[in-house]
Write a protein that holds these residues in place. Structure first.
Motif, PDB file in Angstrom:
ATOM      1  N   UNK A 147      36.868   1.940  23.496  1.00 22.41           N
ATOM      2  CA  UNK A 147      35.606   2.434  24.083  1.00 22.41           C
ATOM      3  C   UNK A 147      34.614   2.918  23.020  1.00 22.41           C
ATOM      4  N   UNK A 148      34.798   2.457  21.772  1.00 21.28           N
ATOM      5  CA  UNK A 148      33.852   2.859  20.707  1.00 21.28           C
ATOM      6  C   UNK A 148      32.504   2.181  20.974  1.00 21.28           C
ATOM      7  N   UNK A 149      31.408   2.685  20.370  1.00 22.09           N
ATOM      8  CA  UNK A 149      30.109   2.024  20.590  1.00 22.09           C
ATOM      9  C   UNK A 149      30.165   0.532  20.268  1.00 22.09           C
ATOM     10  N   UNK A 150      30.883   0.135  19.201  1.00 17.19           N
ATOM     11  CA  UNK A 150      30.987  -1.277  18.815  1.00 17.19           C
ATOM     12  C   UNK A 150      31.661  -2.103  19.907  1.00 17.19           C
ATOM     13  N   UNK A 151      32.748  -1.580  20.456  1.00 16.59           N
ATOM     14  CA  UNK A 151      33.472  -2.294  21.516  1.00 16.59           C
ATOM     15  C   UNK A 151      32.606  -2.413  22.772  1.00 16.59           C
ATOM     16  N   UNK A 152      31.878  -1.360  23.075  1.00 18.69           N
ATOM     17  CA  UNK A 152      31.029  -1.383  24.276  1.00 18.69           C
ATOM     18  C   UNK A 152      29.926  -2.429  24.111  1.00 18.69           C
ATOM     19  N   UNK A 153      29.343  -2.505  22.906  1.00 22.37           N
ATOM     20  CA  UNK A 153      28.299  -3.509  22.675  1.00 22.37           C
ATOM     21  C   UNK A 153      28.873  -4.910  22.906  1.00 22.37           C
ATOM     22  N   UNK A 154      30.123  -5.114  22.467  1.00 23.62           N
ATOM     23  CA  UNK A 154      30.737  -6.441  22.661  1.00 23.62           C
ATOM     24  C   UNK A 154      30.848  -6.801  24.138  1.00 23.62           C
ATOM     25  N   UNK A 155      31.015  -5.763  24.990  1.00 20.78           N
ATOM     26  CA  UNK A 155      31.206  -6.053  26.424  1.00 20.78           C
ATOM     27  C   UNK A 155      29.880  -6.314  27.142  1.00 20.78           C
ATOM     28  N   UNK A 156      28.769  -5.965  26.491  1.00 20.84           N
ATOM     29  CA  UNK A 156      27.483  -5.962  27.209  1.00 20.84           C
ATOM     30  C   UNK A 156      27.135  -7.327  27.809  1.00 20.84           C
ATOM     31  N   UNK A 157      27.275  -8.397  27.007  1.00 15.08           N
ATOM     32  CA  UNK A 157      26.850  -9.720  27.489  1.00 15.08           C
ATOM     33  C   UNK A 157      27.644 -10.114  28.741  1.00 15.08           C
ATOM     34  N   UNK A 391      39.081  16.711  27.013  1.00 19.98           N
ATOM     35  CA  UNK A 391      39.411  15.687  28.013  1.00 19.98           C
ATOM     36  C   UNK A 391      38.182  14.937  28.514  1.00 19.98           C
ATOM     37  N   UNK A 392      37.010  15.229  27.912  1.00 22.53           N
ATOM     38  CA  UNK A 392      35.803  14.582  28.429  1.00 22.53           C
ATOM     39  C   UNK A 392      36.051  13.075  28.562  1.00 22.53           C
ATOM     40  N   UNK A 393      35.511  12.517  29.641  1.00 28.06           N
ATOM     41  CA  UNK A 393      35.822  11.132  30.021  1.00 28.06           C
ATOM     42  C   UNK A 393      35.751  10.154  28.848  1.00 28.06           C
ATOM     43  N   UNK A 394      36.830   9.423  28.650  1.00 22.21           N
ATOM     44  CA  UNK A 394      36.907   8.473  27.556  1.00 22.21           C
ATOM     45  C   UNK A 394      36.136   7.194  27.903  1.00 22.21           C
ATOM     46  N   UNK A 395      35.935   6.946  29.202  1.00 24.89           N
ATOM     47  CA  UNK A 395      35.254   5.716  29.634  1.00 24.89           C
ATOM     48  C   UNK A 395      33.777   5.919  29.924  1.00 24.89           C
ATOM     49  N   UNK A 396      33.229   7.083  29.529  1.00 22.93           N
ATOM     50  CA  UNK A 396      31.841   7.403  29.896  1.00 22.93           C
ATOM     51  C   UNK A 396      30.857   6.317  29.428  1.00 22.93           C
ATOM     52  N   UNK A 397      31.045   5.841  28.205  1.00 18.80           N
ATOM     53  CA  UNK A 397      30.096   4.840  27.677  1.00 18.80           C
ATOM     54  C   UNK A 397      30.170   3.544  28.487  1.00 18.80           C
ATOM     55  N   UNK A 398      31.363   3.176  28.884  1.00 19.78           N
ATOM     56  CA  UNK A 398      31.507   1.942  29.664  1.00 19.78           C
ATOM     57  C   UNK A 398      30.843   2.116  31.037  1.00 19.78           C
ATOM     58  N   UNK A 399      31.048   3.284  31.638  1.00 17.50           N
ATOM     59  CA  UNK A 399      30.424   3.541  32.942  1.00 17.50           C
ATOM     60  C   UNK A 399      28.899   3.492  32.793  1.00 17.50           C
ATOM     61  N   UNK A 400      28.378   4.138  31.748  1.00 17.49           N
ATOM     62  CA  UNK A 400      26.917   4.155  31.551  1.00 17.49           C
ATOM     63  C   UNK A 400      26.381   2.741  31.348  1.00 17.49           C
ATOM     64  N   UNK A 401      27.146   1.931  30.596  1.00 19.58           N
ATOM     65  CA  UNK A 401      26.718   0.543  30.355  1.00 19.58           C
ATOM     66  C   UNK A 401      26.603  -0.215  31.684  1.00 19.58           C
ATOM     67  N   UNK A 402      27.636  -0.101  32.512  1.00 14.73           N
ATOM     68  CA  UNK A 402      27.633  -0.857  33.777  1.00 14.73           C
ATOM     69  C   UNK A 402      26.478  -0.422  34.672  1.00 14.73           C
ATOM     70  N   UNK A 403      26.212   0.878  34.690  1.00 15.85           N
ATOM     71  CA  UNK A 403      25.162   1.400  35.570  1.00 15.85           C
ATOM     72  C   UNK A 403      23.777   1.018  35.046  1.00 15.85           C
ATOM     73  N   UNK A 404      23.611   1.095  33.720  1.00 15.04           N
ATOM     74  CA  UNK A 404      22.309   0.735  33.136  1.00 15.04           C
ATOM     75  C   UNK A 404      22.021  -0.739  33.414  1.00 15.04           C
ATOM     76  N   UNK A 405      23.028  -1.575  33.213  1.00 17.42           N
ATOM     77  CA  UNK A 405      22.806  -3.016  33.420  1.00 17.42           C
ATOM     78  C   UNK A 405      22.519  -3.320  34.887  1.00 17.42           C
TER      79      UNK A 405
END
Ligand code: HEM
Length: 444
Positions: A147-157, A391-405
């Motif tokens: 869930x690093x920023x780099x991994x999240x960018x890879x999932x964007x497309x 314990x802050x959500x580890x998937x927060x960036x992925x959730x934000x990506x899906x919602x933004x898109x």
């Protein structure tokens, strides 16, 4: 020596968790939970009927936390102010998340005596959200690398392509259920990709997530037993998937990554299973209910929908504000590891503290006019929907990506979504969201 992966077991897909509960209560109305205390916010009817707001407001005005001596989940502290929740989450040694004390939801952990009396076995799936340091640290780190920023960018497309295809397939001029057609489909599909889960079986993820996250259902013994049977079926399914992947080359899906990572060899099979459940539930109900929440709140505040239509630059902030406004998980729980004082209240070792995120996100001390959706709100990011601290959500960036898109692709298509039929909420005090949201699409 190579192991032979067993045939993937058949897993049941019915009944749905909420239908099982509804049917049970029809035949056993006495099992309905009774709540004599008006501040006992564990009662799920206030979420089902969407009338929790004035109750929490009154509680916040009276103080940061209150002792509720009796509830169907036993006694607990209701922590209702933003600053008190942050304070407690910042002290993980004093306020434990560990499953050994009862974990992270309001549910009671049965004592050995209770289990012996009823002849039941102890059912527990250890997962790192319900662990303390130092064990929590290593397991979180393994999963966090996906869930690093780099991994999240890879999932964007991929997320964008799937979202676009889905939006293009939606009916126009016809009423349909947004929860089923959009929210569930997008979140379940995302998780299937993340795990490298068989695509044709992806709705199983939804089915399992609904059964495991339903705190209301777990209070009815018969249904709780069925709940554990279903969770064991899920474990068996994942076990065979694990074996299949263990023989593979090691793809870049999360399960393969966990299997082939060094830290994984430290995890027992139960912990592996527990952490998969965590990822399924963590990533499923939450993002799903925000996707429904966005549509519902835009419909309730058409001025904000208009603002979004006229200013796509506001989308990132709108995502934060919608997560604040929806608050997909109503609470998390901690247990005091010693006697201590919290904002003038004497908390005893072993006391259960319920952190009501739903209330903290409407705290007037932090958010002006908190019951209004305001996509220009400057401090929307201060919402506590993802929790706080270690314990802050580890998937927060992925959730934000899906919602933004989702919002960007709706905007590109000039899509306006109206509530046009039934709205049914989840009857639970943990997952906070929508069971059904009938809508119709027009254009702006
Ligand atoms: C809007 C969507 C989401 C919300 C509101 C949400 C909320 C939360 C909350 C409240 C916690 C506990 C925080 C605490 O105790 O302080 C948490 C933890 C966690 N979430 Fe999420 N979540 C979301 C999406 C996701 C997604 C997409 C995933 C992964 C696919 C995920 C995986 C996890 C995991 C693994 C943890 C445990 C972290 C730890 O204990 O260190 N979540 N989430």
């Amino acid at each position: 020596m190579a192991t032979i992966a067993p045939e993937r077991p058949q897993a049941r897909t019915s009944p749905k968790a909420h239908e099982a509960l509804r049917e049970h209560l029809e035949h056993h109305p006495d099992d309905r939970l009774v709540h004599p205390n008006k501040w006992d916010v564990s009662r799920s009817d206030i979420y089902y009927e969407d009338r929790w707001q004035p109750i929490f407001k009154e509680m916040r005005e009276a103080g940061p936390l209150h002792y509720i001596p009796e509830s169907p989940f036993g006694p607990y502290w209701a922590v209702v102010q933003h600053k008190a929740i942050q304070h407690i989450e910042a002290l993980p040694e004093l306020f434990s998340s560990s499953w050994e004390y009862g974990g992270i939801t309001i549910l009671e952990r049965p004592t050995d005596a209770q289990l012996a009396e009823t002849g039941r076995e102890r059912n527990e799936l250890p997962m790192f959200i319900a662990m303390d340091r130092p064990k929590h640290t290593g397991q979180r780190r393994t999963v966090a690398s996906k869930f690093t920023p780099g991994e999240i960018t890879k999932m964007e497309a991929e997320v964008r392509q799937r979202t676009s295809e889905l939006l293009d397939s939606l009916p126009r001029g016809e009423v349909f259920d947004w929860v089923d057609k959009v929210s569930i489909e997008l979140t379940t599909g995302m998780l299937a990709i993340l795990f490298g889960f068989p695509w044709e079986d992806r709705r199983l993820l939804t089915f399992w997530s609904d059964w495991s996250g339903d705190t209301e259902l777990a209070t009815v013994r018969e249904l709780d037993e069925m709940r554990w049977e279903i969770l064991h079926e899920m474990a068996a399914y994942f076990q065979s998937l694990w074996m299949e992947k263990a023989q593979g080359e090691g793809g870049d899906d999360l399960i393969s990554m966990m299997i082939h990572s060094e830290a994984m060899s430290q995890m027992s099979p139960q912990e592996f299973m527990g952490n998969l459940v965590l990822l399924i539930v963590g990533g499923n109900d939450t993002t799903r209910n925000t996707m429904s929440g966005i549509i519902h709140s835009f419909d309730k505040f058409p001025d904000q929908r208009k603002l979004f239509e006229e200013n796509p630059d506001l989308i990132p902030n709108a995502v934060q504000e919608c997560i604040r406004y929806q608050t997909p998980l109503a609470h998390m729980r901690r247990t005091a590891t010693q006697d201590t004082e919290v904002f003038g209240q004497q908390v005893k070792k072993g006391d259960k503290l319920i952190l009501w995120y739903l209330s903290a996100n409407r705290d007037e001390e932090v958010f002006d006019n908190p019951d209004k959706l305001d996509i220009t709100r400057e401090n929307a990011r201060r919402h506590i929907s993802f929790g706080y601290g270690i314990h802050r959500c580890v998937g927060a960036r992925l959730a934000e990506l899906q919602l933004r898109i989702l919002l960007e692709e709706m905007h590109k298509r000039r899509m306006r979504v109206h509530v046009a039929g039934d709205v049914e909420r989840v009857r639970a005090n943990f997952v906070h969201g929508f069971r059904k949201l009938e809508v119709e699409i027009t254009s702006f």
